[in-house]
Write a protein that holds these residues in place. Sequence first.
Motif, mmCIF file in Angstrom:
data_model
loop_
_atom_site.group_PDB
_atom_site.id
_atom_site.type_symbol
_atom_site.label_atom_id
_atom_site.label_comp_id
_atom_site.label_asym_id
_atom_site.label_seq_id
_atom_site.Cartn_x
_atom_site.Cartn_y
_atom_site.Cartn_z
ATOM 1 N N THR A 96 -7.006 5.450 -1.122
ATOM 2 C CA THR A 96 -6.363 6.675 -0.643
ATOM 3 C C THR A 96 -5.304 7.161 -1.624
ATOM 4 O O THR A 96 -5.159 8.367 -1.851
ATOM 5 N N SER A 97 -4.553 6.250 -2.217
ATOM 6 C CA SER A 97 -3.546 6.646 -3.202
ATOM 7 C C SER A 97 -4.186 7.301 -4.414
ATOM 8 O O SER A 97 -3.648 8.269 -4.973
ATOM 9 N N HIS A 128 1.604 6.658 -7.029
ATOM 10 C CA HIS A 128 0.582 7.614 -7.444
ATOM 11 C C HIS A 128 1.054 9.058 -7.252
ATOM 12 O O HIS A 128 0.818 9.924 -8.112
ATOM 13 N N VAL A 129 1.706 9.308 -6.130
ATOM 14 C CA VAL A 129 2.170 10.674 -5.877
ATOM 15 C C VAL A 129 3.253 11.076 -6.869
ATOM 16 O O VAL A 129 3.225 12.169 -7.455
ATOM 17 N N VAL A 130 4.224 10.187 -7.101
ATOM 18 C CA VAL A 130 5.291 10.489 -8.050
ATOM 19 C C VAL A 130 4.732 10.625 -9.463
ATOM 20 O O VAL A 130 5.159 11.500 -10.235
ATOM 21 N N SER A 131 3.771 9.767 -9.810
ATOM 22 C CA SER A 131 3.167 9.859 -11.138
ATOM 23 C C SER A 131 2.440 11.178 -11.322
ATOM 24 O O SER A 131 2.470 11.779 -12.409
ATOM 25 N N ALA A 132 1.782 11.664 -10.268
ATOM 26 C CA ALA A 132 1.074 12.944 -10.378
ATOM 27 C C ALA A 132 2.037 14.094 -10.618
ATOM 28 O O ALA A 132 1.693 15.076 -11.302
ATOM 29 N N GLY A 168 0.815 -1.214 0.000
ATOM 30 C CA GLY A 168 0.000 0.000 0.000
ATOM 31 C C GLY A 168 0.842 1.254 0.000
ATOM 32 O O GLY A 168 0.520 2.232 -0.702
ATOM 33 N N PHE A 169 1.927 1.266 0.778
ATOM 34 C CA PHE A 169 2.808 2.429 0.793
ATOM 35 C C PHE A 169 3.470 2.623 -0.574
ATOM 36 O O PHE A 169 3.575 3.756 -1.079
ATOM 37 N N ALA A 170 3.911 1.499 -1.183
ATOM 38 C CA ALA A 170 4.505 1.605 -2.516
ATOM 39 C C ALA A 170 3.486 2.110 -3.534
ATOM 40 O O ALA A 170 3.822 2.922 -4.418
ATOM 41 N N LEU A 171 2.250 1.664 -3.426
ATOM 42 C CA LEU A 171 1.205 2.128 -4.340
ATOM 43 C C LEU A 171 0.953 3.623 -4.160
ATOM 44 O O LEU A 171 0.756 4.359 -5.138
ATOM 45 N N TRP A 172 0.962 4.086 -2.926
ATOM 46 C CA TRP A 172 0.767 5.509 -2.654
ATOM 47 C C TRP A 172 1.911 6.334 -3.228
ATOM 48 O O TRP A 172 1.703 7.378 -3.840
#
Length: 733
Positions: free
Chosen positions: A658-659, A590-594, A583-587
């Motif tokens: 959440t991500s 998403h943040v880096v991709s944004a 879950g942390f890796a998924l978050w």
Amino acid sequence: MATELGALAGTAAYFTLDGGSVGALTEALDCASKNFTEAASDPAAFARRCELPDIGGGGSIVDLAAFAALWLAVGITYWLLPVYRLRRRRLRPFRPDVYPDIQHTLTELMALAELRYPVRFVVDLRDQRPTGLAFGRVGRRYVMLGGGLLRLHGIDPEAFRAIVLHELAHLRNRDVDIAFLTLICHRLFVFAVAVPMAVTAPFALLVGWVLLPSSAIYQTLLIAAQCALAVTVAHAVGAVLRSRELYADARVAMWTHGAHSLRRLFAAQHGIERTAPRRRLLRRTHPSAAKRLAALSDTSLLFRFSPWDAFGLALSCSLVYLQVAQGIGDAVGLTDRDSVLSALVPAVLLGGSVAAGIWRATLAAHLEHTRWAGAHRTGLAVGCGLALGTFGDEQYRTAFALGVANPLVAQVSWWLLLAAVGYGFVRWNAVTARAWAPVVLAARRPFVPIAGCCAAGVVLLSIWLARVYPAGGSGFGLLTLPSPLNLLPAPLDYLGYVFSTAAVLPPPPVVIAVVAATAAMPLAAPFGARLLHRVRDDAPTAGPGRFLLWPSSAEASAALLAPQRLRPVRALVGGVVFGAAAGFALWVVHVVSALVFPWPIQWLGSVFTLYTVPVAMLLQLAAGFFVARRNARHDLRALHGVLAVLGAGLVLPLAAFTSRDHFACVRWGTSHPACQEDPLSGMGLISTSITGWTAALALLLLPAWAALHDSIRQQGPLRPPAPAALPGPPRTR
């Protein structure tokens, strides 16, 4: 048989009593095929346009009447068959005054057999072969002694004793009634179903093609399913008759401490069979002498469960599933087709019989310090039988005839779902039986834990069948699917539709409860073993002896009764840790991709809004495989993987959603609607649903992976050494 006879009776009534004709039937089918697609949403309008003939009217009432008539015929035949056999073969009562020495021997053998009811001995002086025959009904049992067998008493008394004990063993095993009922039902099947099917099948295929060419495909599939049923019935009859002979030999071995006389007779018979022509397998009622000799030395051969038997059981159940479910619904007033109660009786017919065979085979393998190797093949056989049996259903015949059958991709997807249920049921029973084997061996009443686990499996099977069978209802192509389902390829459209209905209609707590009960049954076995070990001090010396057919040493029994080591808490914690890391890796992704590379997630979100659901499911399955892989040397590693899926489900769905929200916050700012919503609102319901269905999928995939992993490892160059043989007496049994 009742379904086939009910259909034949309904068809005959339509053409005779109701005054029906082929022309009226053709017009009705042609009208239905032209108007059904337009009027499918309005049954009243469709009924006004086309008046369909009532062929086979009466439904479940006719089937129940045919079922009652069949069993009445079976009961009458069973009751009168001994009298018929006495008169046809001209059997005469055995006279003790004529054969006093033989009478003395028979008295000794009766005392050794410990039968609790009288046995009447009869003779057939015309039969010059040294053979006997046990037959009769409840309250009146007979053993026939041939003329050659009476002379054998003076030539080879030990051989005479072995043959008579074998016939008394049939009575002690209570398999005479089983054999007679099997033969009676087989004869009824041949004359009431097989022969009419063989006569009417070409005619039905020709008429169906002339009246409505689109129904020719279904008629061909129906004939294939019926031929498969006829072959499996013939195979089952021969298997029942042959297995009873092996069990009678085993009983004689117990009485005589090795059955040395039987071994000598089988050795001589084996020499004759090697030169004589053998009958075909489907026509054999007795196993070969070589197999009977092998079974006397290795009793594990008595507990084998053939995939062909499982295939025939699944095929028979699937052929009559909807008829039986409809009859149950009519009897108890159910209106919901996918009710668990409507699927309970078919689940009992299929699950009880298949589970019993699986438990016997698994217990026998456990006694040999091995694992049952036929779980994979048997699971595939059950899945294929369930899928093939749908070809014989009337609902799909009507759908083919009206031109509203599901597309091929949807139909294949449904068959795969149905096959997955059968395969998963077999794998679950194999794992459960393996875990509960020490409990069964240590119990004073070993059938109690077996019956309890089989009953739990039948309930679970009824739940899954009640969900999967309605999913194959015809008319999927007429549905208007909501977005984003209608943007996916056809197989994914159908699977998404099935998943959405299965996840939305049942309450998520029920889903999670079913999955938890499925995983809890095998995991509760060590607790039961420890509880019985505290209650019974004599279990290590008395348990396995009843199944091995010879007394085992205390050390060997203690090894068989040792419960398996389980680490359920460790598996749950491992799933939580893996889920938190994923879950942390998924978050982070998403943040880096944004910030750096947003367009892939933007495009994916525009095509499939709820893409986080399959992402969370895949990561949960990955957690299960990771934990199961770490327990690669453990028999119950698949269940540890399911527990890891449940543990990962505590955090992964929340992290996935959440991500996605944080992606919107970083990309479009805090004023975006996704940032203004409470991320925890509704997450309990969503997480429970995702976790439950992911764990259900893991229950199917993880055992299949374990079986494939074991088969590849066994075929490798480095094989583990074979376990040491159990200490004890020679394996003569």
